[in-house]
Design an enzyme around this catalytic site. Structure first.
Site, PDB file in Angstrom:
ATOM      1  NE  ARG A 146     -16.771   5.643   0.447  1.00 51.35           N
ATOM      2  CZ  ARG A 146     -16.417   5.045  -0.686  1.00 51.35           C
ATOM      3  NH1 ARG A 146     -15.295   4.367  -0.760  1.00 51.35           N
ATOM      4  NH2 ARG A 146     -17.172   5.128  -1.743  1.00 51.35           N
TER       5      ARG A 146
ATOM      6  CG  ASP B 117     -12.835   1.498  -8.222  1.00 51.92           C
ATOM      7  OD1 ASP B 117     -13.825   0.744  -8.331  1.00 51.92           O
ATOM      8  OD2 ASP B 117     -12.896   2.625  -7.677  1.00 51.92           O
TER       9      ASP B 117
ATOM     10  CE1 TYR C 130     -24.796   5.918   3.046  1.00 52.38           C
ATOM     11  CE2 TYR C 130     -25.708   6.565   0.942  1.00 52.38           C
ATOM     12  CZ  TYR C 130     -24.633   6.130   1.704  1.00 52.38           C
ATOM     13  OH  TYR C 130     -23.426   5.924   1.100  1.00 52.38           O
TER      14      TYR C 130
ATOM     15  CD  GLU D 125      -2.465   1.878   0.453  1.00 54.21           C
ATOM     16  OE1 GLU D 125      -3.252   1.142  -0.158  1.00 54.21           O
ATOM     17  OE2 GLU D 125      -2.326   3.105   0.177  1.00 54.21           O
TER      18      GLU D 125
HETATM   19  C1  FAD Z   1     -19.074   9.106  -4.591  1.00 52.57           C
HETATM   20  C2  FAD Z   1     -18.914   7.625  -4.588  1.00 52.57           C
HETATM   21  C3  FAD Z   1     -19.844   6.839  -3.952  1.00 52.57           C
HETATM   22  C4  FAD Z   1     -19.723   5.445  -3.986  1.00 52.57           C
HETATM   23  N1  FAD Z   1     -20.665   4.696  -3.365  1.00 52.57           N
HETATM   24  C5  FAD Z   1     -20.573   3.343  -3.415  1.00 52.57           C
HETATM   25  C6  FAD Z   1     -21.565   2.543  -2.784  1.00 52.57           C
HETATM   26  O1  FAD Z   1     -22.516   3.050  -2.189  1.00 52.57           O
HETATM   27  N2  FAD Z   1     -21.428   1.177  -2.854  1.00 52.57           N
HETATM   28  C7  FAD Z   1     -20.364   0.586  -3.503  1.00 52.57           C
HETATM   29  O2  FAD Z   1     -20.291  -0.652  -3.530  1.00 52.57           O
HETATM   30  N3  FAD Z   1     -19.409   1.339  -4.100  1.00 52.57           N
HETATM   31  C8  FAD Z   1     -19.483   2.686  -4.075  1.00 52.57           C
HETATM   32  N4  FAD Z   1     -18.518   3.452  -4.661  1.00 52.57           N
HETATM   33  C9  FAD Z   1     -17.377   2.789  -5.342  1.00 52.57           C
HETATM   34  C10 FAD Z   1     -16.301   2.350  -4.374  1.00 52.57           C
HETATM   35  O3  FAD Z   1     -15.897   3.427  -3.557  1.00 52.57           O
HETATM   36  C11 FAD Z   1     -15.093   1.813  -5.122  1.00 52.57           C
HETATM   37  O4  FAD Z   1     -15.508   0.980  -6.179  1.00 52.57           O
HETATM   38  C12 FAD Z   1     -14.178   1.020  -4.205  1.00 52.57           C
HETATM   39  O5  FAD Z   1     -13.752   1.815  -3.134  1.00 52.57           O
HETATM   40  C13 FAD Z   1     -12.987   0.486  -4.996  1.00 52.57           C
HETATM   41  O6  FAD Z   1     -12.094  -0.145  -4.115  1.00 52.57           O
HETATM   42  P1  FAD Z   1     -10.631  -0.520  -4.622  1.00 52.57           P
HETATM   43  O7  FAD Z   1      -9.972  -1.146  -3.441  1.00 52.57           O
HETATM   44  O8  FAD Z   1     -10.717  -1.267  -5.893  1.00 52.57           O
HETATM   45  O9  FAD Z   1      -9.937   0.866  -4.981  1.00 52.57           O
HETATM   46  P2  FAD Z   1      -9.531   2.057  -4.017  1.00 52.57           P
HETATM   47  O10 FAD Z   1     -10.532   2.264  -2.949  1.00 52.57           O
HETATM   48  O11 FAD Z   1      -9.210   3.217  -4.893  1.00 52.57           O
HETATM   49  O12 FAD Z   1      -8.194   1.543  -3.306  1.00 52.57           O
HETATM   50  C14 FAD Z   1      -6.970   1.520  -3.981  1.00 52.57           C
HETATM   51  C15 FAD Z   1      -5.848   1.448  -2.947  1.00 52.57           C
HETATM   52  O13 FAD Z   1      -4.622   1.309  -3.641  1.00 52.57           O
HETATM   53  C16 FAD Z   1      -3.698   2.234  -3.149  1.00 52.57           C
HETATM   54  N5  FAD Z   1      -2.767   2.523  -4.270  1.00 52.57           N
HETATM   55  C17 FAD Z   1      -3.010   3.256  -5.374  1.00 52.57           C
HETATM   56  N6  FAD Z   1      -1.952   3.253  -6.185  1.00 52.57           N
HETATM   57  C18 FAD Z   1      -1.024   2.491  -5.589  1.00 52.57           C
HETATM   58  C19 FAD Z   1       0.287   2.079  -5.957  1.00 52.57           C
HETATM   59  N7  FAD Z   1       0.850   2.491  -7.108  1.00 52.57           N
HETATM   60  N8  FAD Z   1       0.973   1.259  -5.122  1.00 52.57           N
HETATM   61  C20 FAD Z   1       0.424   0.840  -3.938  1.00 52.57           C
HETATM   62  N9  FAD Z   1      -0.813   1.219  -3.539  1.00 52.57           N
HETATM   63  C21 FAD Z   1      -1.537   2.006  -4.378  1.00 52.57           C
HETATM   64  C22 FAD Z   1      -4.526   3.418  -2.715  1.00 52.57           C
HETATM   65  O14 FAD Z   1      -3.841   4.221  -1.768  1.00 52.57           O
HETATM   66  C23 FAD Z   1      -5.735   2.707  -2.102  1.00 52.57           C
HETATM   67  O15 FAD Z   1      -5.508   2.349  -0.766  1.00 52.57           O
HETATM   68  C24 FAD Z   1     -18.622   4.848  -4.656  1.00 52.57           C
HETATM   69  C25 FAD Z   1     -17.664   5.648  -5.285  1.00 52.57           C
HETATM   70  C26 FAD Z   1     -17.801   7.010  -5.258  1.00 52.57           C
HETATM   71  C27 FAD Z   1     -16.762   7.849  -5.951  1.00 52.57           C
END
Ligand code: FAD
Length: 405
Positions: A105, A291, A214, A31
Site C-alpha cells: 500500500r 470509500d 500473496y 489531510e
Molecule cells: C482488509 C482490506 C483489504 C483490502 N484490499 C484491497 C485490495 O486488495 N484492492 C483494492 O482495490 N482495495 C482493497 N481494499 C479497500 C481499500 O483499502 C480502500 O477502498 C481504499 O483504501 C479507500 O481509499 P480512500 O482514499 O477512499 O479512503 P482512505 O484510505 O480511508 O483514506 C481517507 C483519508 O482521509 C483522511 N481523513 C479522514 N477523515 C478526515 C477528515 N475529517 N479531514 C481530513 N482528512 C481526513 C484519512 O486520514 C485518510 O488519509 C481493502 C480494504 C481492506 C479493509
C-alpha cells in the site's frame, strides 16, 4: 481554472487531486494526519486500476514496485484442494490490456504522493482535519478543526469510510458493521519455507472463514490475512492481537496454510465495515469519492481500484468546467460512477458469503459451480470489472477493442 478542496489524502484523495490538477485546476488536499501515509500491508490492483493509473501518469512507477502474480487461486481451506484458478498470463494481459499485480500500500500511496508533490497545481495541507462545510450556489467554505475556513469552488469528500463530508451531506450515520473480523500481518519472505513461496494470490476458503496470502515488496514480504464471520457487532480498527489467539481461531485449517499462519508475529485485528449503495453522492458543489462514497467489503479486492477510477472520471468531467457549471459537472460525475460502484459493493458482499464462506451443502454447490466453469468462463465473468473502459472517447475505444479480442 477552479480551486478544488479535497478532504483526505489517502489513495482516493491523492488520485483525485492529481486528476483535478491534470485537468487544469488547483487541488488543495486537506489531510487530518500530520503525515501522508498508508499501512504496510498489501493491496491487489486489477487491470482497471492500472488503466486508471495510466490516465493519471503513474502506471509505470506503480508497476515497477508491484509484484506480477501468476494466478488468482481459490483453495479448500480444509482439504487443500485447488477449487479454481485464474491464470494472469499473457492471454489475460492481452484481454484486459493491463496487468493484475499486488503492491505494498505504501508504494502505491507514495507514488501518488510524489506525483502530487511534483505537480505545480497540487497543494498539500497535512494536519488539516475537515469538520464540515458551508455551501452556497457560488462557493464552498470548508471548515477545519483548527477553526480555519478554506474557500473553494468545489469540495471533494475523499475522507474515507467515516467521512465527515458524507456525514453532513447524507446524515446516514456510521458504517455498517459486517460481523467479519480480520487479522492481518506481513511476514519476511526469508521466513517462508521454499515450498510455500507461491507467486499467486491465494485464497483458502473455509466454513465461515478464509485466509488470503500473496507476495509484496518485490517478493521480499508475504501479505497474510485471515477473516472469520463471527458476528462481531462493534467496529475495531488495528488492535494488536497475539499469535496464539489468531492460531486458535481456525481449527481445521490445512497444515500448509497453518504453517504460513504460524509465521505471523505482529498481528492486528479489524472488524470490517461497509455501506449499502447511496442514492446520491453530491450536494451542489460538494461530491464524495472512494470509500466516502461507496465503502465495500474487500472481497472483490476493488475498493481502491474504484477510488482510482472515480478520480479519473472526476478529472475528465471537470475539464474545462465554467464557474457556473460546477454543480452540474459533479452531478454528471456521480451519475457516471454510482451504478458501477453499487454493483461492485454488492458483488463484494456476495463473494464473501457465496464464494469464500459457505458451509456444507452451500460449499458443495459452490465447488460444483466453479468446477463447471471453463477458463474462458472465468475471464468472461470478470470482463465487466477488470475490462471496464475508462476515460474519454479515444481511450474508451482502445479499451473496448482489447476486451473484445
Ligand atoms: C482488509 C482490506 C483489504 C483490502 N484490499 C484491497 C485490495 O486488495 N484492492 C483494492 O482495490 N482495495 C482493497 N481494499 C479497500 C481499500 O483499502 C480502500 O477502498 C481504499 O483504501 C479507500 O481509499 P480512500 O482514499 O477512499 O479512503 P482512505 O484510505 O480511508 O483514506 C481517507 C483519508 O482521509 C483522511 N481523513 C479522514 N477523515 C478526515 C477528515 N475529517 N479531514 C481530513 N482528512 C481526513 C484519512 O486520514 C485518510 O488519509 C481493502 C480494504 C481492506 C479493509
Amino acid at each position: 481554472m477552479l480551486n478544488i478542496a479535497v478532504a483526505g489524502g489517502g489513495i482516493g484523495g491523492l488520485a483525485s487531486a492529481l486528476a483535478v490538477a491534470r485537468a487544469g485546476h488547483t487541488a488543495h488536499v486537506l489531510e487530518r494526519n500530520t503525515e501522508f501515509a498508508e499501512l504496510g500491508a498489501g493491496i491487489q490492483l486489477a487491470p482497471n486500476a492500472f488503466r486508471a493509473l495510466r490516465h493519471l501518469g503513474v502506471a509505470e512507477p506503480v508497476a515497477a514496485r508491484a509484484v506480477r502474480v501468476a494466478a488468482l487461486r481459490l483453495l479448500d481451506a480444509r482439504s487443500g484442494a485447488l477449487l479454481t484458478e485464474m491464470p494472469l498470463d499473457d492471454a489475460y494481459r492481452h484481454r484486459f490490456g493491463e496487468p493484475y499485480a499486488v503492491v505494498q500500500r505504501g508504494d502505491l500511496h507514495s507514488t501518488l504522493l510524489t506525483a502530487c508533490q511534483e505537480h505545480e497545481r497540487v497543494v498539500l495541507h497535512p494536519g488539516t482535519a475537515v469538520t464540515g462545510y458551508r455551501a452556497t450556489p457560488d462557493a464552498v467554505r470548508v471548515v477545519t478543526a483548527d477553526g480555519r475556513t478554506v474557500e473553494a469552488d468545489a469540495l471533494v469528500g475523499a475522507d474515507g469510510i467515516r467521512s465527515r463530508v458524507r456525514a453532513q451531506m447524507l446524515g446516514d450515520g456510521p458504517p455498517r458493521v459486517s460481523g467479519h473480523t480480520i487479522h492481518r500481518t506481513v511476514v519476511p519472505m526469508a521466513d517462508v519455507p521454499d515450498g510455500l513461496r507461491w507467486n499467486s494470490v491465494n485464497l483458502w476458503a473455509g466454513p465461515g472463514w478464509h485466509m488470503v496470502h500473496y507476495p509484496i515488496a518485490n517478493g521480499e514480504k508475504l501479505n497474510l490475512a485471515i477473516t472469520r464471520d463471527d458476528g462481531a457487532r462493534t467496529a475495531v480498527s488495528g488492535v494488536p492481537t497475539s499469535r496464539d489467539e489468531v492460531l486458535a481461531g481456525f481449527p481445521g485449517l490445512h497444515p500448509r496454510a497453518r504453517a504460513l499462519l504460524g509465521l505471523g508475529r505482529e498481528w492486528r485485528t479489524w472488524v470490517l465495515c461497509d455501506r449499502p449503495p447511496a442514492a446520491t453522492w453530491t450536494e451542489g458543489r460538494v461530491c464524495l469519492t472512494g470509500d466516502a462514497a461507496h465503502a465495500m467489503l474487500q472481497y472483490a479486492a476493488q475498493g481502491a481500484c474504484m477510488a482510482l477510477e472515480d478520480a479519473v472520471v472526476l478529472g475528465e468531467v471537470l475539464e474545462g468546467t465554467p464557474e457556473d457549471d460546477v454543480a452540474g459537472r459533479l452531478a454528471l460525475f456521480a451519475g457516471l460512477r454510482r451504478e458501477r460502484a453499487a454493483r461492485v459493493q454488492e458483488v463484494s458482499s456476495w463473494m464473501g458469503h457465496a464464494l469464500y464462506h459457505p458451509r456444507g451443502a452451500a460449499a458443495a454447490e459452490r465447488d460444483a459451480m466453479l468446477a463447471s466453469l471453463s477458463p474462458d468462463d472465468l475471464l468472461a465473468a470478470v470482463d465487466w470489472l477488470h475490462g471496464h473502459a475508462l476515460g474519454g472517447p479515444a481511450h474508451q475505444g482502445a479499451a473496448q477493442a482489447v476486451v473484445l479480442t
